[in-house]
Design a protein around this motif. Structure first.
Motif, mmCIF file in Angstrom:
data_model
loop_
_atom_site.group_PDB
_atom_site.id
_atom_site.type_symbol
_atom_site.label_atom_id
_atom_site.label_comp_id
_atom_site.label_asym_id
_atom_site.label_seq_id
_atom_site.Cartn_x
_atom_site.Cartn_y
_atom_site.Cartn_z
ATOM 1 N N THR A 194 12.652 -18.924 14.471
ATOM 2 C CA THR A 194 11.688 -18.242 13.749
ATOM 3 C C THR A 194 10.104 -18.708 14.357
ATOM 4 N N PHE A 195 9.557 -17.524 14.757
ATOM 5 C CA PHE A 195 8.268 -17.784 15.684
ATOM 6 C C PHE A 195 7.208 -17.684 14.393
ATOM 7 N N ASP A 196 5.987 -18.147 14.828
ATOM 8 C CA ASP A 196 4.640 -18.199 13.753
ATOM 9 C C ASP A 196 4.194 -16.750 13.788
ATOM 10 N N SER A 197 4.456 -15.825 14.922
ATOM 11 C CA SER A 197 3.883 -14.505 14.986
ATOM 12 C C SER A 197 4.637 -13.777 15.974
ATOM 13 N N VAL A 198 4.540 -12.378 15.814
ATOM 14 C CA VAL A 198 5.280 -11.353 16.204
ATOM 15 C C VAL A 198 4.876 -11.404 17.912
ATOM 16 N N GLU A 199 3.445 -12.026 18.142
ATOM 17 C CA GLU A 199 3.145 -12.125 19.469
ATOM 18 C C GLU A 199 3.979 -13.196 20.253
ATOM 19 N N ILE A 200 4.174 -14.343 19.513
ATOM 20 C CA ILE A 200 4.787 -15.420 20.098
ATOM 21 C C ILE A 200 6.111 -14.899 20.334
ATOM 22 N N LEU A 201 6.716 -14.303 19.487
ATOM 23 C CA LEU A 201 8.163 -13.659 19.503
ATOM 24 C C LEU A 201 8.262 -12.828 20.920
ATOM 25 N N ARG A 202 7.092 -11.960 21.173
ATOM 26 C CA ARG A 202 6.918 -11.000 22.226
ATOM 27 C C ARG A 202 7.140 -12.002 23.580
ATOM 28 N N GLN A 203 6.265 -12.954 23.673
ATOM 29 C CA GLN A 203 6.272 -13.962 24.781
ATOM 30 C C GLN A 203 7.629 -14.546 25.103
ATOM 31 N N GLU A 204 8.420 -14.732 23.766
ATOM 32 C CA GLU A 204 9.494 -15.299 23.858
ATOM 33 C C GLU A 204 10.663 -14.531 24.663
ATOM 34 N N ILE A 205 10.360 -13.341 24.190
ATOM 35 C CA ILE A 205 11.481 -12.373 24.633
ATOM 36 C C ILE A 205 11.095 -11.895 26.225
ATOM 37 N N ILE A 206 9.757 -12.014 26.711
ATOM 38 C CA ILE A 206 9.372 -11.918 28.018
ATOM 39 C C ILE A 206 10.317 -13.191 28.675
ATOM 40 N N LYS A 207 10.261 -14.257 28.232
ATOM 41 C CA LYS A 207 10.953 -15.398 28.830
ATOM 42 C C LYS A 207 12.565 -15.045 28.871
ATOM 43 N N ASP A 208 13.000 -14.550 27.857
ATOM 44 C CA ASP A 208 14.538 -14.288 27.818
ATOM 45 C C ASP A 208 14.796 -13.173 28.939
ATOM 46 N N GLU A 209 14.040 -12.205 28.980
ATOM 47 C CA GLU A 209 14.229 -11.232 30.196
ATOM 48 C C GLU A 209 14.151 -11.903 31.556
ATOM 49 N N LYS A 210 12.968 -12.742 31.603
ATOM 50 C CA LYS A 210 13.145 -13.533 33.054
ATOM 51 C C LYS A 210 14.272 -14.217 33.165
ATOM 52 N N PHE A 211 14.776 -14.899 32.377
ATOM 53 C CA PHE A 211 15.909 -15.830 32.144
ATOM 54 C C PHE A 211 17.168 -14.810 32.729
ATOM 55 N N ALA A 212 17.273 -13.714 32.101
ATOM 56 C CA ALA A 212 18.496 -12.887 32.310
ATOM 57 C C ALA A 212 18.512 -12.261 33.698
ATOM 58 N N LYS A 213 17.169 -11.730 34.186
ATOM 59 C CA LYS A 213 17.184 -11.326 35.599
ATOM 60 C C LYS A 213 17.465 -12.400 36.784
ATOM 61 N N GLN A 214 17.029 -13.805 36.240
ATOM 62 C CA GLN A 214 17.310 -14.822 37.175
ATOM 63 C C GLN A 214 18.812 -14.927 37.388
ATOM 64 N N TYR A 215 19.530 -15.019 36.044
ATOM 65 C CA TYR A 215 20.789 -15.296 36.060
ATOM 66 C C TYR A 215 21.690 -14.199 36.723
ATOM 67 N N LEU A 216 21.230 -12.892 36.514
ATOM 68 C CA LEU A 216 21.914 -11.840 37.202
ATOM 69 C C LEU A 216 21.787 -11.837 38.761
ATOM 70 N N GLN A 217 20.638 -12.330 38.973
ATOM 71 C CA GLN A 217 20.467 -12.258 40.643
ATOM 72 C C GLN A 217 21.169 -13.339 41.204
ATOM 73 N N GLU A 218 21.599 -14.388 40.459
ATOM 74 C CA GLU A 218 22.401 -15.529 40.966
ATOM 75 C C GLU A 218 23.708 -15.332 41.017
ATOM 76 N N ARG A 219 24.433 -14.366 40.236
ATOM 77 C CA ARG A 219 25.481 -14.023 40.072
ATOM 78 C C ARG A 219 25.947 -13.002 41.288
ATOM 79 N N GLU A 220 25.166 -12.548 41.675
ATOM 80 C CA GLU A 220 25.436 -11.310 42.842
ATOM 81 C C GLU A 220 25.814 -12.007 44.024
#
Length: 310
Positions: A284-310
């Motif tokens: 639970t985040f304090d605001s929708v903006e903080i949630l958005r910033q966390e999703i940006i981190k999630d997306e970055k994590f996913a792309k890094q993980y997928l790149q390493e899988r290749e």
């Protein structure tokens, strides 16, 4: 593989090698047994048959059972088909069926319907009314009805049980990588994409909101995951959030996926999501903006993980 909706619908005069079980997950432990059935059938010029049941017996006999299965019956069917079986019999499990005596079950189902010449079954298999017959009874019936019983050892059965337990525990903990290693494939959920509250669109992260058809399907623990899906014959990756969206005051559990590099309309389509990697717990985040910033981190994590899988 031919599929039958009950043992009485099985119309085949060839004798068979039969194994019996729920086979939930059709995981690597199950596949060892299924491989033996298929190979034995080929070697002895018989047909290979799996007898399974739906609904799950506990759904019928324990009305309050909140049992969660690794596979829907459709998924189980698709996975069994890949094992090289000749026939799959999905027999309806009802109260009436559960009341069959051991003799009636063996004579009417295994012998008269499925033409069993050989039955490959676990040492701890129980059957008949109140599950009062065991493998020794089955061997005695074999002498009467001219079929052989091959016993699956305690170790092999324990391996199957351990695999099932570990898979469920892993998914309950969000550890999809361990679950996938025991399954031998990526754990999946399927459903229809329905309209949600469209909150993701307001922060530039539109999501496909998945509605499951079956309430008995096990869902991994709440959190965010790296996933993949086949959409229009193309492998698309994404991040899936399972939970109640507490930051925006959500109450109901949802399964929402933001697909990477994909923005086509999916409403009304049936899709399957395969889980690859756990990213983080639901928060639970304090605001929708903080949630958005966390999703940006999630997306970055996913792309890094997928790149390493290749």
């Amino acid at each position: 593989m031919k599929k039958y909706s009950s043992a009485s619908n099985y119309k085949n005069e060839r004798q068979s090698v039969v194994t019996i079980g729920t086979f939930d997950g059709v995981h690597i432990g199950h596949k060892t047994i299924l491989k033996r059935v298929v190979e034995t059938a080929k070697k002895e010029n018989l047909d290979s048959v799996v007898l399974t049941f739906f609904p799950h017996p506990r759904m019928v006999l324990q009305q309050n059972s909140d049992i969660k299965l690794l596979n829907t019956i459709e998924e189980r069917t698709q996975l069994l088909e890949k094992t090289g079986l000749d026939h799959l019999v999905i027999h309806p499990f009802t109260h009436a069926f559960s009341r069959l005596t051991a003799l009636e079950y063996v004579r009417d189902i295994l012998v008269n319907s499925l033409k069993a010449k050989k039955i490959i079954i676990g040492y701890d298999h129980r059957f008949g009314r109140n599950r009062n017959a065991d493998i020794e009874h089955l061997k005695e019936f074999g002498k009467t009805y001219n079929f052989e019983v091959e016993e699956i050892s305690a170790k092999e059965i324990d391996d199957v049980a351990v695999s099932s337990t570990k898979i469920r525990k892993a998914l309950d903990a969000g550890d999809v990588e361990t679950a996938n290693s025991y399954l031998g494939y990526n754990f999946m959920i399927s459903g229809e994409v329905v309209r949600g509250k469209a909150i993701g669109r307001t922060i530039n992260y539109p999501t496909a909101n998945l509605k499951l058809k079956e309430n008995y399907k096990l869902v991994p623990k709440n959190g965010v995951y790296v996933v993949q899906s086949q959409i229009n014959s193309e492998n698309i990756f994404g991040i899936t959030s399972i939970g109640t969206n507490p930051t925006v005051g959500g109450k109901e559990k949802t399964i929402e996926t933001h697909f990477l590099n994909f923005n086509k309309d999916l409403y009304g389509k049936e899709i399957t999501i395969e889980f690859l990697k756990f990213i983080r717990d639901e928060e639970t985040f304090d605001s929708v903006e903080i949630l958005r910033q966390e999703i940006i981190k999630d997306e970055k994590f996913a792309k890094q993980y997928l790149q390493e899988r290749e």
